[in-house]
Design an enzyme around this catalytic site. Structure first.
Site, PDB file in Angstrom:
ATOM      1  N   THR A 267       2.335   5.662   4.917  1.00  0.00           N
ATOM      2  CA  THR A 267       3.416   4.743   5.024  1.00  0.00           C
ATOM      3  C   THR A 267       3.364   3.862   3.805  1.00  0.00           C
ATOM      4  O   THR A 267       2.318   3.672   3.213  1.00  0.00           O
ATOM      5  CB  THR A 267       3.172   3.849   6.233  1.00  0.00           C
ATOM      6  OG1 THR A 267       2.004   3.068   5.962  1.00  0.00           O
ATOM      7  CG2 THR A 267       2.904   4.660   7.450  1.00  0.00           C
TER       8      THR A 267
ATOM      9  N   LYS B  78       0.857  -1.190   0.000  1.00  0.00           N
ATOM     10  CA  LYS B  78       0.000   0.000   0.000  1.00  0.00           C
ATOM     11  C   LYS B  78       0.891   1.238   0.000  1.00  0.00           C
ATOM     12  O   LYS B  78       2.043   1.192   0.372  1.00  0.00           O
ATOM     13  CB  LYS B  78      -0.939   0.015   1.204  1.00  0.00           C
ATOM     14  CG  LYS B  78      -0.273  -0.026   2.533  1.00  0.00           C
ATOM     15  CD  LYS B  78      -0.169   1.230   3.356  1.00  0.00           C
ATOM     16  CE  LYS B  78      -0.894   2.413   2.891  1.00  0.00           C
ATOM     17  NZ  LYS B  78      -0.418   3.614   3.666  1.00  0.00           N
TER      18      LYS B  78
ATOM     19  N   GLU C 235      -0.648   9.983  -4.917  1.00  0.00           N
ATOM     20  CA  GLU C 235      -1.767  10.889  -4.648  1.00  0.00           C
ATOM     21  C   GLU C 235      -1.988  11.882  -5.782  1.00  0.00           C
ATOM     22  O   GLU C 235      -1.101  12.633  -6.152  1.00  0.00           O
ATOM     23  CB  GLU C 235      -1.522  11.622  -3.332  1.00  0.00           C
ATOM     24  CG  GLU C 235      -1.783  10.710  -2.160  1.00  0.00           C
ATOM     25  CD  GLU C 235      -1.351  11.295  -0.839  1.00  0.00           C
ATOM     26  OE1 GLU C 235      -0.634  12.304  -0.851  1.00  0.00           O
ATOM     27  OE2 GLU C 235      -1.735  10.726   0.186  1.00  0.00           O
TER      28      GLU C 235
ATOM     29  N   ASN D 239      -3.550  17.146  -0.396  1.00  0.00           N
ATOM     30  CA  ASN D 239      -2.606  17.436   0.680  1.00  0.00           C
ATOM     31  C   ASN D 239      -2.752  18.830   1.273  1.00  0.00           C
ATOM     32  O   ASN D 239      -2.109  19.139   2.275  1.00  0.00           O
ATOM     33  CB  ASN D 239      -1.176  17.235   0.183  1.00  0.00           C
ATOM     34  CG  ASN D 239      -0.886  15.762  -0.038  1.00  0.00           C
ATOM     35  OD1 ASN D 239      -0.929  14.984   0.896  1.00  0.00           O
ATOM     36  ND2 ASN D 239      -0.640  15.385  -1.279  1.00  0.00           N
TER      37      ASN D 239
ATOM     38  N   SER E  76      -9.530  17.348   8.913  1.00  0.00           N
ATOM     39  CA  SER E  76     -10.909  17.226   9.421  1.00  0.00           C
ATOM     40  C   SER E  76     -10.891  16.592  10.800  1.00  0.00           C
ATOM     41  O   SER E  76      -9.877  16.103  11.241  1.00  0.00           O
ATOM     42  CB  SER E  76     -11.729  16.365   8.474  1.00  0.00           C
ATOM     43  OG  SER E  76     -11.048  15.165   8.220  1.00  0.00           O
TER      44      SER E  76
END
Lengths: 456, 456
Positions: B217, B206, B329, B451, B456
């Protein structure tokens, strides 16, 4: 070093000059004109700075292996003998000619020839040797530098040269800069063996982000009327650049054209002309009236006068450097990263730079997010020596980490702190006595837009 | 190394397994469940991988000085004796328990205690020693790891363990990943002293970008049923990681929790169970029928079997690493930077990494801009040794620079090449014989949004 003008005066005894710039020091004239490198006739695109007489000059240049033709020519004209290598150079010079719009980089042997021709053309107009002219270019790379605009523009530029031309010169070297960057400070030689002399250090700069469509450059031209020998001038410049321009990082890239040049006319030591200073503390005014004993001398290494000059030079460089970081592409915030408690100066630099270059830290600031975790992660991978349990982080005066552990804080209060234009990140590594400061800007949607659009 | 499955089979004699993953190798079971670290009950957030018996295991961990508590526990459980330092470790282990949602990083002594408790709880459920359990966490940092979800989830997880559980496990460790990442390959021991044996290497991973609100990570768990001693396993893992996960860079950040673990059950050498392989070339099928002479042996260093294993392991790691870069991302493109002609392996790595980490190169790709100038500038500042007049750059098969000078090309044609999902940048430094490949993704508005949003 990010002190106010008043604090400068109190602490170091020097003053910001109103509208100060590259032609504030005596013995220099400057101008900025539209020569035709850019299509818009209203946009200045050529700057010329000329010393009244050939004088000591030092240069610090890009270490990028794709260094541009003008950088190579500057190094040679300043007497660099280590051909094939890259870096600094110093000697004597009379003038620097700068164009914006075309960088004359990645242009090979033809580009080098063009840069040499520009120097020769400028020398003829100014009335000096070709080797006394430095050249700088900024803009698109991989495009041939046209000589026509120089041919047409140089006679006009000569006519425009004046003591008031610094501001136009600063405008002419802009690329994606949103405003010109210039400043000058003044200090007294009283009590330093130069009684009655008032010295000025000034300069202009452009850049720090890379530009569309290809790449930009940082260019700075600095001048002083203090009398300093070339080797000493070079030493002072390297030290000042290390604390200012080299501590700015917008996108961690070093361009092909980065150039920083410092001329020293010595004119203030010869009692020429008048000087006006900002009456910040009402202490300094009037003319330079250097006595005969001051003539023909230069500032000696490690003397009080040289110390004073060094401080003034660093103040000018830091002011310009901060302006560059603040004006980084798409920037909405100036970010100052202060690291203390590092084991070595190198560790301080590694740590500060890792934080300043982290896209995650920079996007968090754009998002008004007091994200200490990303700062910690950047420190952790920086290569600097420390133990996580010794680290403290303060964001805009708000402690967010102590002993390597997060502190409770009010998220709304923290977010509100990001309304300031300048964001301060203070880090203590708890590993020693060394410190540094690095400046950067936030990473915004605007940055992606500026750099991600199709080339036109 | 980015070859197709068919090419693999032809060149190396190994095959991709359909739906292969972390439980494809014999001797392993896996599962992924919702234990309650995340609020959404439909989202898996805990993965368990268990070997049938305690077996050799090697780990490569983050070198970030802010390394998280689970990383410290893994290192100790794998027998690391160099307390206080960071890095690799190897020994034997039985299981690894992973949660997503909370990273247990920057949590100090309490976090370490929590990670140890999780290992003890898992050991009790699985039926092994605490020191035989490895732990990994991913998600928000600076937040205490709750033990409740482990207490409630572990019995369920034990029930769910199966040879088909790899896919759920891969889902359970996801954070901002948009899809699970898993694969497995199989190779025959015929002719390598392991006639009749069919070996499998599989795994899941991942990450590679840091996540909101704090940091993420990279986690990879790999398994094989080949028989390999701990020290040899570690050597193979370090080599494979160096060519795969360590060649991925999304935002140049190394996280606090990066973990890569490889278990070797040796079960295939013991003739247990059945194995199904992809009939890519119709050459491999059927059961493993290891002869008695193969039992009790391990792959010897530098043997043909070990070579085969190394290739298979690297293929799995590269497949997972490319999937991670591609899923960075906000990424819209997978970018492969190939550098050849470098003087040293270090120079090749410096050059490729400078290009892959350059925000200017990455925004240009997002903007479909064949911006060779930014690539050249990144190479120039990389620190790699070369002369600009020896450099060649090819973008998606289109030569854009030769001998350090730009080539003419059709801008529309170049822009069209960026429609591909995978963007290849081929660089020849013309300075030697060394080469490398680094993977990254483009830098998009989406990255800044992910990013840069408020926490939140």
């Amino acid at each position: 070093m990010s002190i106010t003008a008043d604090a400068c005066a109190e602490q170091y005894g020097f003053f910001y000059r109103e509208n100060g710039g590259v032609a504030s020091a005596r013995g220099f004239r400057a101008c900025g004109i539209h020569a035709g490198f850019r299509e818009n006739p209203g946009r200045l695109d050529m700057a010329l700075v000329v010393a009244d007489e050939t004088c000591p000059c030092a240069g610090v240049f890009t270490k990028n292996k794709f260094c541009a033709a003008p950088v190579q020519v500057c190094r040679e004209h300043l007497g660099a003998t280590d051909e094939g290598t890259i870096g600094d150079s110093y000697g004597t010079a009379r003038a620097v000619i700068i164009n914006s719009g075309i960088a004359n980089a990645a242009t090979g042997a033809l580009g080098k020839e063009a840069a040499e021709t520009v120097a020769a053309m400028t020398a003829e107009v100014v009335g000096c040797e070709e080797a006394e002219v430095l050249v700088a270019s900024t803009g698109v790379i991989g495009v041939e530098l046209p000589l026509g605009p120089f041919e047409e523009g140089l006679p006009d530029a000569l006519n425009e040269l004046s003591r008031d031309g610094g501001s136009d010169a600063a405008r002419a070297i802009m690329t994606t800069d949103t405003h010109p960057k210039e400043c000058a400070v003044t200090f007294s030689g009283d009590g330093c063996g130069w009684d009655g002399c008032i010295f000025t250090v000034g300069g202009m700069s452009k850049g720090a982000g890379m530009i569309m469509p290809n790449m930009a450059t940082m260019i700075a031209v600095l001048t002083t009327d203090a009398p300093i020998a070339p080797a000493d001038l070079h030493k002072a410049l390297v030290k000042a650049v290390g604390k200012s321009f080299n501590k700015v990082t917008v996108d961690s890239d070093t361009s092909t054209n980065d150039t920083c040049i410092l001329f020293a006319s010595g004119a203030a030591a010869q009692g020429e002309g008048e000087v006006e200073v900002v009456q910040s503390e009402g202490e300094m005014q009037g003319e330079s009236t250097a006595g005969a004993e001051a003539c023909q001398k230069t500032f000696q290494p490690d003397s009080p006068a040289m110390e004073m000059f060094q401080q003034a030079l660093e103040q000018v460089c830091v002011t310009l450097a901060r302006a560059m970081a603040s004006d980084g592409e798409g920037a909405s915030r100036l970010v100052t990263v202060n690291v203390q408690g590092a084991a070595t100066p190198e560790d301080a630099d590694l740590a500060a730079r890792a934080v300043a270059n982290s896209p995650l830290v920079k996007t968090a600031i754009a998002g008004h997010d007091a994200n200490w975790g990303r700062i910690a992660a950047a420190l952790g991978k920086s290569g600097a020596e420390f133990r996580q349990e010794d680290v403290a982080i303060v964001l805009m005066g708000l402690p967010v980490m102590l002993n390597g552990l997060p502190l409770e804080f009010d998220e709304d209060e923290a977010s509100a702190l990001f309304e300031h234009h300048e964001i301060a990140i203070d880090i203590d590594l708890g590993a020693g006595e060394c410190a540094t400061t690095v400046w950067t800007c936030d990473l915004t949607h605007e940055y992606v837009s500026i750099n991600g659009d199709y080339r036109s």
